[in-house]
Motif scaffolding. Structure first.
Motif, short mmCIF file in Angstrom:
data_model
loop_
_atom_site.label_atom_id
_atom_site.label_comp_id
_atom_site.label_asym_id
_atom_site.label_seq_id
_atom_site.Cartn_x
_atom_site.Cartn_y
_atom_site.Cartn_z
N VAL A 16 53.87 16.48 56.90
CA VAL A 16 53.59 15.16 57.93
C VAL A 16 53.13 14.41 56.64
N GLU A 17 52.50 13.97 56.30
CA GLU A 17 52.16 13.31 54.57
C GLU A 17 53.13 11.90 54.05
N GLN A 18 53.91 12.93 54.20
CA GLN A 18 55.34 12.20 53.72
C GLN A 18 55.57 11.30 54.93
N LEU A 19 56.25 11.74 56.12
CA LEU A 19 56.62 11.09 57.10
C LEU A 19 54.98 9.57 57.24
N LEU A 20 53.91 9.78 57.78
CA LEU A 20 53.30 9.08 57.67
C LEU A 20 53.02 7.80 55.97
N ALA A 21 53.53 8.21 55.42
CA ALA A 21 53.61 7.00 54.18
C ALA A 21 55.46 6.12 54.03
N TYR A 22 56.11 6.10 54.91
CA TYR A 22 57.08 5.16 54.88
C TYR A 22 56.97 4.47 55.39
N PRO A 23 57.68 3.38 54.93
CA PRO A 23 57.26 2.07 55.60
C PRO A 23 56.97 1.87 57.27
N ASN A 24 58.11 2.02 57.47
CA ASN A 24 58.02 2.16 58.85
C ASN A 24 58.05 3.27 59.52
N ALA A 25 57.15 4.33 59.77
CA ALA A 25 56.93 5.14 59.90
C ALA A 25 57.06 5.62 61.55
N ARG A 26 57.70 7.08 61.66
CA ARG A 26 57.86 6.58 63.85
C ARG A 26 56.74 7.64 63.91
N LEU A 27 55.59 8.75 63.38
CA LEU A 27 54.42 8.93 63.34
C LEU A 27 53.59 8.07 62.81
N THR A 28 52.45 8.16 63.59
CA THR A 28 51.34 7.27 63.64
C THR A 28 50.30 8.48 63.12
N ALA A 29 49.20 8.60 62.58
CA ALA A 29 47.97 8.44 61.93
C ALA A 29 47.57 8.83 63.30
N ALA A 30 47.41 8.66 64.78
CA ALA A 30 46.81 8.29 65.58
C ALA A 30 47.41 9.55 66.49
N GLU A 31 48.70 9.76 66.42
CA GLU A 31 49.25 10.14 67.15
C GLU A 31 49.60 11.99 66.85
N ILE A 32 49.19 12.32 65.22
CA ILE A 32 48.63 13.24 64.81
C ILE A 32 47.80 13.49 65.14
N GLU A 33 46.45 12.89 65.00
CA GLU A 33 45.13 13.46 65.14
C GLU A 33 45.09 13.30 67.00
N ARG A 34 45.51 12.98 67.55
CA ARG A 34 45.96 13.48 69.39
C ARG A 34 46.89 14.79 69.18
N GLN A 35 47.87 15.15 68.45
CA GLN A 35 47.90 16.82 68.75
C GLN A 35 47.67 17.69 68.01
N ARG A 36 46.58 17.03 67.27
CA ARG A 36 45.65 18.26 65.89
C ARG A 36 44.13 18.87 67.61
N LEU A 37 44.56 17.37 68.31
CA LEU A 37 43.23 17.75 69.15
C LEU A 37 43.94 18.08 70.49
N ILE A 38 45.25 18.24 71.11
CA ILE A 38 45.49 18.54 72.19
C ILE A 38 45.80 20.24 71.76
N LEU A 39 46.82 20.65 70.22
CA LEU A 39 47.13 21.58 70.59
C LEU A 39 45.88 22.91 69.33
N THR A 40 46.45 24.62 69.89
CA THR A 40 45.22 25.18 69.18
C THR A 40 45.25 24.77 67.83
N PRO A 41 44.32 24.91 66.56
CA PRO A 41 44.36 24.88 65.63
C PRO A 41 45.88 25.53 64.64
N LEU A 42 45.72 26.50 65.70
CA LEU A 42 47.14 27.64 64.73
C LEU A 42 48.53 26.88 65.58
N GLN A 43 48.54 26.62 66.85
CA GLN A 43 49.66 25.79 66.85
C GLN A 43 49.77 24.59 66.10
N PHE A 44 48.36 23.56 66.14
CA PHE A 44 49.24 22.69 64.92
C PHE A 44 49.02 22.47 63.06
N ARG A 45 48.60 24.14 62.67
CA ARG A 45 49.17 24.32 61.21
C ARG A 45 50.60 24.74 61.18
#
Length: 266
Positions: free
Chosen positions: A198-227
Motif C-alpha cells: 500500500v505504501e508503494q501504491l500511495l507513493a505513485y505520482p498519479n496514485a489511484r488510492l489516497t491516504a484518506a481512502e486507506i484510512e477510511r478502510q482502516r476505520l470500517i474494517l476490523t483490524p484483522l481484515q484490514f491487515r
C-alpha cells in the motif's frame, strides 16, 4: 494513412506491447501492473492489496493472449462461477472498447465462454473437479487463488503440460494455510512472485488510492481484515487456538511415535 491501416498499425503495437492495450483502453499502468503485463514467467504468483488494479491487469493479459496467439484455450478459474467471471467480463468489455481503435479478432460471448474468430477460446469456470478437468490450455489464471480449495493447483497445472502454458495465480491473503500460502512461502524457485505494498501504491505520482481512502478502510474494517486485505498479512483464522507459527515450531521429525517405541521395547 487510411483508417483501416491505422487499425492494423494499432493492433501491431498491441501485439508487441500489452501495456499499450491498457493505455489505449484509458488505464495508464502503474509499475506493479507493468511487472505483470510484461512478465513471461511460466508460473507466477501475484499478491496485491485490494483495489490495486488486479482484475483489470489480468483482463488485459487474457485479451492479449487470446487475440495474438490464435487457437489458444485460456482458463479463468475461481472459487465460484461468479469469481471466475470477473476477469472474463472485463476482458469482454475491453475487447468491445479496443475493437473501435484497432484490428482484433471478432468474439462471440456464450455463457461462460468467449469464442474468437482466430480460434482462441476463453472459459470461465469454478475450480471444481467436474468443470476444470479435461482441458489443454495455453494460459490458466486463478483469481483470488487463496480462497480456492487445496486441490485447485493439482487440477489446473496438468492442463498446461502439453502446451508449455503459463499459470498466473493472483490473490490477497486468506489466512496462514492453503496451497496459495504454501506456494508463496515454500514454493521455492518454481514460482515467480509479484507483489506491491500500500505504501508503494500511495507513493505513485498519479496514485489511484489516497491516504484518506486507506484510512477510511482502516476505520470500517476490523483490524484483522484490514491487515489482510491491505497489509497483505497472512493471519491465522479467528477460531484457531494456537498460531500457525507455534504449531509449526512444535513439529519435529526426529521424535519416534510412542506406539513404535512400545513395539521395540516388547
Amino acid at each position: 494513412m487510411s483508417w483501416g491501416n491505422e487499425k492494423l498499425r494499432r493492433a501491431l503495437a498491441w501485439k508487441l506491447d500489452p501495456a499499450q492495450m491498457m493505455r489505449d483502453a484509458g488505464f495508464e499502468p502503474d509499475p506493479h501492473q507493468m511487472d505483470l503485463l510484461t512478465c513471461d514467467e511460466q508460473n507466477t504468483l501475484v499478491l496485491w492489496p485490494r483495489q490495486s488494479g488486479k482484475s483489470q491487469t489480468c483482463a488485459v493479459c487474457v485479451l492479449h493472449q487470446a487475440s495474438f496467439d490464435p487457437g489458444d484455450v485460456i482458463i479463468l478459474a475461481g472459487e465460484k462461477q461468479k469469481q471466475a467471471q470477473e476477469v472474463f467480463n472485463k476482458a469482454f468489455d475491453l475487447h468491445a472498447q479496443l475493437s473501435e481503435l484497432g484490428e482484433l479478432p471478432k468474439v462471440e460471448k456464450s455463457g461462460e465462454e468467449l469464442r474468437f474468430s482466430n480460434g482462441s477460446r476463453v472459459l470461465a469456470l469454478p475450480s471444481t473437479v467436474e468443470s476444470i478437468r479435461g482441458y489443454a490450455a495455453k494460459l490458466a489464471l486463478v483469481d483470488e487463488a487463496a480462497f480456492t480449495e487445496d486441490g485447485t493447483l493439482a487440477k489446473i497445472s496438468p492442463m498446461l503440460t502439453t502446451t508449455n502454458g503459463r499459470l498466473i495465480c493472483s490473490s490477497t491473503p486468506n489466512g496462514a494455510t492453503g496451497w496459495f500460502h504454501e506456494s508463496w512461502h515454500h514454493g521455492g524457485e518454481g514460482w515467480h512472485r509479484l507483489t506491491v505494498t500500500v505504501e508503494q501504491l500511495l507513493a505513485y505520482p498519479n496514485a489511484r488510492l489516497t491516504a484518506a481512502e486507506i484510512e477510511r478502510q482502516r476505520l470500517i474494517l476490523t483490524p484483522l481484515q484490514f491487515r489482510q486485505e491491505f497489509g497483505l498479512e497472512w493471519l491465522d483464522g479467528d477460531l484457531q487456538f494456537f498460531p500457525t507459527e507455534t504449531i509449526e515450531s512444535a513439529l519435529c521429525d526426529e521424535i519416534v511415535p510412542l506406539f513404535e517405541r512400545l513395539a521395540v521395547a516388547a
